[in-house]
Design an enzyme around this catalytic site. Structure first.
Site, PDB file in Angstrom:
ATOM      1  N   SER A  86      42.296  28.175  41.747  1.00 39.74           N
ATOM      2  CA  SER A  86      40.925  28.681  41.752  1.00 39.74           C
ATOM      3  C   SER A  86      40.040  27.813  42.634  1.00 39.74           C
ATOM      4  O   SER A  86      39.806  26.633  42.337  1.00 39.74           O
ATOM      5  CB  SER A  86      40.356  28.695  40.342  1.00 39.74           C
ATOM      6  OG  SER A  86      38.943  28.868  40.432  1.00 39.74           O
ATOM      7  N   HIS A 136      38.366  37.604  41.499  1.00 42.75           N
ATOM      8  CA  HIS A 136      37.982  37.782  40.094  1.00 42.75           C
ATOM      9  C   HIS A 136      36.477  38.015  40.030  1.00 42.75           C
ATOM     10  O   HIS A 136      35.687  37.098  40.252  1.00 42.75           O
ATOM     11  CB  HIS A 136      38.401  36.507  39.338  1.00 42.75           C
ATOM     12  CG  HIS A 136      38.073  36.512  37.884  1.00 42.75           C
ATOM     13  ND1 HIS A 136      38.164  35.378  37.102  1.00 42.75           N
ATOM     14  CD2 HIS A 136      37.665  37.507  37.050  1.00 42.75           C
ATOM     15  CE1 HIS A 136      37.823  35.675  35.854  1.00 42.75           C
ATOM     16  NE2 HIS A 136      37.508  36.960  35.804  1.00 42.75           N
ATOM     17  N   MET A 143      30.801  34.952  40.748  1.00 43.50           N
ATOM     18  CA  MET A 143      29.902  34.936  39.582  1.00 43.50           C
ATOM     19  C   MET A 143      28.489  35.321  40.005  1.00 43.50           C
ATOM     20  O   MET A 143      28.024  34.875  41.058  1.00 43.50           O
ATOM     21  CB  MET A 143      29.883  33.529  38.973  1.00 43.50           C
ATOM     22  CG  MET A 143      31.253  33.008  38.571  1.00 43.50           C
ATOM     23  SD  MET A 143      31.113  31.443  37.706  1.00 43.50           S
ATOM     24  CE  MET A 143      32.844  31.025  37.463  1.00 43.50           C
ATOM     25  N   MET A 186      33.356  38.351  38.209  1.00 45.08           N
ATOM     26  CA  MET A 186      32.610  38.136  36.966  1.00 45.08           C
ATOM     27  C   MET A 186      31.175  38.565  37.229  1.00 45.08           C
ATOM     28  O   MET A 186      30.250  37.743  37.287  1.00 45.08           O
ATOM     29  CB  MET A 186      32.711  36.653  36.571  1.00 45.08           C
ATOM     30  CG  MET A 186      34.078  36.305  36.012  1.00 45.08           C
ATOM     31  SD  MET A 186      34.372  34.535  35.943  1.00 45.08           S
ATOM     32  CE  MET A 186      34.915  34.257  37.613  1.00 45.08           C
ATOM     33  N   HIS A 231      42.649  32.185  44.213  1.00 45.61           N
ATOM     34  CA  HIS A 231      41.779  32.858  43.241  1.00 45.61           C
ATOM     35  C   HIS A 231      40.313  32.578  43.577  1.00 45.61           C
ATOM     36  O   HIS A 231      39.878  31.428  43.643  1.00 45.61           O
ATOM     37  CB  HIS A 231      42.136  32.311  41.858  1.00 45.61           C
ATOM     38  CG  HIS A 231      41.484  32.987  40.707  1.00 45.61           C
ATOM     39  ND1 HIS A 231      41.946  34.158  40.152  1.00 45.61           N
ATOM     40  CD2 HIS A 231      40.396  32.629  39.959  1.00 45.61           C
ATOM     41  CE1 HIS A 231      41.194  34.495  39.118  1.00 45.61           C
ATOM     42  NE2 HIS A 231      40.229  33.593  38.982  1.00 45.61           N
ATOM     43  N   MET A 235      41.673  36.142  29.945  1.00 50.28           N
ATOM     44  CA  MET A 235      40.828  34.942  30.035  1.00 50.28           C
ATOM     45  C   MET A 235      41.146  34.031  28.846  1.00 50.28           C
ATOM     46  O   MET A 235      41.034  34.453  27.692  1.00 50.28           O
ATOM     47  CB  MET A 235      39.344  35.306  30.004  1.00 50.28           C
ATOM     48  CG  MET A 235      38.785  35.893  31.291  1.00 50.28           C
ATOM     49  SD  MET A 235      39.029  34.902  32.784  1.00 50.28           S
ATOM     50  CE  MET A 235      38.263  33.338  32.342  1.00 50.28           C
ATOM     51  N   ASP A 248      43.936  32.703  32.924  1.00 47.69           N
ATOM     52  CA  ASP A 248      42.897  31.982  33.664  1.00 47.69           C
ATOM     53  C   ASP A 248      42.028  31.186  32.702  1.00 47.69           C
ATOM     54  O   ASP A 248      41.373  31.771  31.830  1.00 47.69           O
ATOM     55  CB  ASP A 248      42.054  33.018  34.432  1.00 47.69           C
ATOM     56  CG  ASP A 248      40.976  32.384  35.304  1.00 47.69           C
ATOM     57  OD1 ASP A 248      40.944  31.152  35.426  1.00 47.69           O
ATOM     58  OD2 ASP A 248      40.174  33.159  35.876  1.00 47.69           O
ATOM     59  N   ASP A 293      36.571  33.013  42.348  1.00 50.40           N
ATOM     60  CA  ASP A 293      35.749  33.297  41.172  1.00 50.40           C
ATOM     61  C   ASP A 293      34.347  33.705  41.600  1.00 50.40           C
ATOM     62  O   ASP A 293      33.497  32.849  41.899  1.00 50.40           O
ATOM     63  CB  ASP A 293      35.700  32.064  40.263  1.00 50.40           C
ATOM     64  CG  ASP A 293      36.977  31.897  39.459  1.00 50.40           C
ATOM     65  OD1 ASP A 293      37.388  32.889  38.811  1.00 50.40           O
ATOM     66  OD2 ASP A 293      37.562  30.808  39.486  1.00 50.40           O
TER      67      ASP A 293
HETATM   68  C1  DX5 Z   1      36.351  30.554  34.752  1.00 57.06           C
HETATM   69  C2  DX5 Z   1      37.092  30.989  35.987  1.00 57.06           C
HETATM   70  C3  DX5 Z   1      38.364  30.260  36.206  1.00 57.06           C
HETATM   71  C4  DX5 Z   1      38.192  28.785  36.367  1.00 57.06           C
HETATM   72  C5  DX5 Z   1      39.418  28.099  35.891  1.00 57.06           C
HETATM   73  O1  DX5 Z   1      35.210  31.307  34.630  1.00 57.06           O
HETATM   74  O2  DX5 Z   1      37.400  32.376  35.904  1.00 57.06           O
HETATM   75  O3  DX5 Z   1      39.088  30.818  37.284  1.00 57.06           O
HETATM   76  O4  DX5 Z   1      37.960  28.403  37.693  1.00 57.06           O
HETATM   77  O5  DX5 Z   1      39.201  26.726  35.945  1.00 57.06           O
HETATM   78  P1  DX5 Z   1      40.066  25.715  35.118  1.00 57.06           P
HETATM   79  O6  DX5 Z   1      41.496  25.884  35.576  1.00 57.06           O
HETATM   80  O7  DX5 Z   1      39.483  24.408  35.482  1.00 57.06           O
HETATM   81  O8  DX5 Z   1      39.905  26.081  33.672  1.00 57.06           O
HETATM   82 ZN    ZN Z   2      38.834  33.230  37.440  1.00 54.54          ZN
END
Ligand code: DX5
Ligand code: ZN
Length: 222
Positions: free
Chosen positions: A12, A70, A41, A72, A37, A141, A179, A39
């Site tokens: 990620s 991903h 947001m 979010m 990956h 998740m 994840d 993320d």
């Molecule tokens: C959380 C993200 C993850 C996050 C995982 O909201 O979706 O992808 O980056 O990070 P670690 O591996 O540090 O938990």
């Molecule tokens: Zn993620």
């Protein structure tokens, strides 16, 4: 029955150095990583804000990695075309953010990307019952989304096992991604339960060199 699929590690970028994204991507590729990956947001579905299509598009120019995106974000339908245009190979939407999930999944396919759905920790698996045959991957998740470096929620393991059973009952062979809080210490149990794609942020980027870290994760699943 041996239901294990070859493990894929999807680091990620949330835990990478944002000021050197292109170099980080090149280093991952050089290390033998296949998936990365992203993320995304929006500050609404989750408290944080990260990056969007323009950043992904810029990084796509020099990367052959499989872009696992991903989302979010609230109402992801508004941006699906932008993310595919930016170079996303897979788009993962949250069931909690989609009022018309079947429409969203069909639209991702029509746009030419692989469709995936994500479930927050408390969301039960049964919401997937009818949509399962249409998805390329389900993301379980294992932390509440929004931040890297959180602690793995223990019931996620049972959820993965029950999802793999549900898939087998339906004759579905999709990926199961986990994840949040994934480390070399818990990856084996998750794989045994039927997960095959493992996202890792803090436990990956915090331990260079990346080739060695990738090997540590993969050796732990063997
Ligand atoms: C959380 C993200 C993850 C996050 C995982 O909201 O979706 O992808 O980056 O990070 P670690 O591996 O540090 O938990
Ligand atoms: Zn993620």
């Amino acid at each position: 029955m041996n239901r294990k699929k070859p493990a894929i590690i999807s680091p990620s970028l949330l835990s990478s150095d944002f000021s050197r994204l292109a170099e980080e991507l090149a280093a991952l590729e050089q290390a033998g990583v296949k998936w990365v990956h992203w993320d995304v947001m929006d500050g609404a579905f989750v408290p944080n804000i990260t990056f969007g299509p323009p950043v992904i598009k810029a990084c796509r120019q020099n990367s052959e990695l499989f872009f696992d995106v991903h989302l979010m974000i609230e109402q992801p339908d508004r941006y699906l075309a932008d993310f595919v245009d930016a170079g996303a190979d897979l788009l993962c939407v949250h069931v909690e953010a989609c009022l018309h999930l079947e429409r969203t999944i069909s639209e991702i396919v029509r746009l030419g990307a692989k469709p995936a759905v994500s479930l927050n920790p408390h969301t039960p698996l049964h919401v997937l019952e009818y949509i399962l045959p249409q998805v390329h991957m389900v993301l379980i998740m294992s932390v509440n989304p929004g931040f890297g470096g959180q602690k793995f929620i223990p019931f996620s393991t049972r959820k993965v096992r029950e999802l793999r059973d549900m898939m087998e009952q339906q004759g579905v062979d999709a990926h199961i991604q986990v994840d949040g809080g994934v480390t070399p210490a818990n990856i084996r149990e998750l794989a045994d339960c039927g997960a095959d794609v493992f996202v890792s942020g803090s436990a990956f980027f915090g331990f260079p060199p990346y080739a060695q870290r990738l090997k540590t994760f993969l050796d732990a699943v063997k």
